[in-house]
Design an enzyme around this catalytic site. Structure first.
Site, PDB file in Angstrom:
ATOM      1  N   THR A  12     -17.350  -3.523  -5.940  1.00 51.78           N
ATOM      2  CA  THR A  12     -16.346  -2.705  -6.609  1.00 51.78           C
ATOM      3  C   THR A  12     -17.014  -1.856  -7.678  1.00 51.78           C
ATOM      4  OG1 THR A  12     -14.204  -2.690  -7.731  1.00 51.78           O
ATOM      5  CG2 THR A  12     -15.730  -4.439  -8.359  1.00 51.78           C
ATOM      6  N   HIS A  16     -12.164  -2.907 -14.311  1.00 52.43           N
ATOM      7  CA  HIS A  16     -11.082  -3.870 -14.552  1.00 52.43           C
ATOM      8  C   HIS A  16     -11.136  -5.005 -13.534  1.00 52.43           C
ATOM      9  CE1 HIS A  16      -9.056  -1.497 -17.599  1.00 52.43           C
ATOM     10  NE2 HIS A  16      -9.093  -0.437 -16.798  1.00 52.43           N
ATOM     11  N   LYS A  17     -11.315  -4.643 -12.271  1.00 48.96           N
ATOM     12  CA  LYS A  17     -11.372  -5.644 -11.202  1.00 48.96           C
ATOM     13  C   LYS A  17     -12.589  -6.552 -11.373  1.00 48.96           C
ATOM     14  CE  LYS A  17     -10.025  -4.542  -6.966  1.00 48.96           C
ATOM     15  NZ  LYS A  17     -10.009  -4.118  -5.540  1.00 48.96           N
ATOM     16  N   ASP A  71     -10.256  -6.784  -0.563  1.00 56.08           N
ATOM     17  CA  ASP A  71      -9.246  -5.748  -0.411  1.00 56.08           C
ATOM     18  C   ASP A  71      -7.926  -6.426  -0.719  1.00 56.08           C
ATOM     19  OD1 ASP A  71      -8.353  -3.163  -0.005  1.00 56.08           O
ATOM     20  OD2 ASP A  71      -8.120  -3.399   2.151  1.00 56.08           O
ATOM     21  N   PHE A 144      -3.581  -3.598 -14.802  1.00 60.27           N
ATOM     22  CA  PHE A 144      -3.784  -2.291 -14.182  1.00 60.27           C
ATOM     23  C   PHE A 144      -3.019  -2.244 -12.872  1.00 60.27           C
ATOM     24  CE2 PHE A 144      -7.130  -5.158 -12.898  1.00 60.27           C
ATOM     25  CZ  PHE A 144      -7.300  -4.934 -11.549  1.00 60.27           C
ATOM     26  N   GLY A 145      -3.008  -1.091 -12.259  1.00 63.14           N
ATOM     27  CA  GLY A 145      -2.338  -0.948 -10.963  1.00 63.14           C
ATOM     28  C   GLY A 145      -0.844  -1.203 -11.061  1.00 63.14           C
ATOM     29  N   LYS A 167      -3.230 -14.013 -15.359  1.00 65.27           N
ATOM     30  CA  LYS A 167      -3.755 -13.504 -14.089  1.00 65.27           C
ATOM     31  C   LYS A 167      -5.037 -14.222 -13.671  1.00 65.27           C
ATOM     32  CE  LYS A 167      -3.981  -9.171 -13.225  1.00 65.27           C
ATOM     33  NZ  LYS A 167      -4.236  -7.728 -13.335  1.00 65.27           N
ATOM     34  N   ARG A 173      -5.688 -12.608  -6.629  1.00 66.51           N
ATOM     35  CA  ARG A 173      -7.157 -12.542  -6.660  1.00 66.51           C
ATOM     36  C   ARG A 173      -7.732 -13.873  -7.145  1.00 66.51           C
ATOM     37  NH1 ARG A 173      -7.465  -7.945  -9.085  1.00 66.51           N
ATOM     38  NH2 ARG A 173      -7.457  -6.886  -7.095  1.00 66.51           N
TER      39      ARG A 173
END
Length: 185
Positions: A12, A16-17, A71, A144-145, A167, A173
Site C-alpha cells: 500500500t 493511513h492504511k 483489498d 478515513f474512507g 478499529k 482489517r
C-alpha cells in the site's frame, strides 16, 4: 503457515492504511509500505480475492520478496452490493449517502481480504467481516474512507467516532490480520 516473515512489505501507498495495519499487528510483525515511486498494480477483477492476489503477485515480482496485500470494500445490499470492489473509486461517503437518500434499508458490511504471498504456488488468504449500518449523515473525525458513515453492528457511533483504538481491535482489517497472526504462532 510454517513461519511468517519478521518484516513484510504491506502493498500500500496509503499511509493511513499502513499505520492502521501496523497498530493491529503491534510488535509481532514489522510492516513497511511500498517505496516512493512504486508503480500501481492493476486491480481489474470483480472480487476482492482476485484483486488482492493480483496486487500481491505484482509487487512480489517487482520487489523480489514476499508481500502482504489487501483489498477491501464496503458492500451495501440496497445498492446491489455497491460500492463493493469499487469502494476506492466509487466517490466516497458523500456519494454513498446520496445514493441511499430515502432508503430505509441501510444494512452494510465491510470485507477485507488479506493475502500473505511468497510466490505463485505459495500464498494464503485471511478474511475479515464487519457488519453494520450506513448513517444518514457524516459523523466523526477519526479514520478515513467510509468511516464517518458506517456504524458497526451493536454500536450507535460510526467508525470515525469510535476511533482508531476501536478499529485496531475490531475492524474488518483487524479481523483479517488477527487470523494471520493466529496462524503465525
Amino acid at each position: 503457515l510454517n513461519a511468517v516473515e519478521a518484516e513484510w512489505v504491506f502493498a500500500t501507498s496509503n499511509s493511513h492504511k499502513l499505520a492502521e495495519a501496523q497498530a493491529i499487528v503491534g510488535e509481532r510483525l514489522r510492516l513497511v509500505g511500498l517505496p516512493t515511486g512504486a508503480p500501481s498494480a492493476a486491480e481489474p477483477y470483480d472480487t476482492l480475492y482476485a484483486n488482492a492476489l493480483a496486487k500481491a503477485a505484482f509487487y512480489a515480482s517487482w520487489l523480489g520478496r514476499p508481500v502482504l496485500a489487501e483489498d477491501s470494500g464496503l458492500f451495501v445490499p440496497a445498492l446491489e452490493g455497491r460500492p463493493g470492489v469499487q469502494s476506492a473509486r466509487y466517490g466516497g461517503p458523500a456519494r454513498l449517502l446520496e445514493a441511499l437518500q430515502g432508503c430505509a434499508h441501510r444494512q452494510a458490511y465491510f470485507v477485507a481480504v488479506l493475502v500473505a504471498y511468497w510466490g505463485a504456488e505459495r500464498y494464503r488468504f485471511f478474511v475479515g467481516y464487519l457488519p453494520g449500518q450506513i448513517t444518514h449523515s457524516l459523523r466523526g473525525t477519526e479514520g478515513f474512507g467510509y468511516d464517518p458513515v458506517f456504524c458497526p453492528e451493536g454500536h450507535t457511533e460510526t467508525l470515525a467516532e469510535l476511533g482508531e483504538a476501536w478499529k485496531v481491535r475490531y475492524s474488518h482489517r483487524a479481523r483479517a490480520f488477527q487470523q494471520l497472526l493466529a496462524e503465525s504462532g
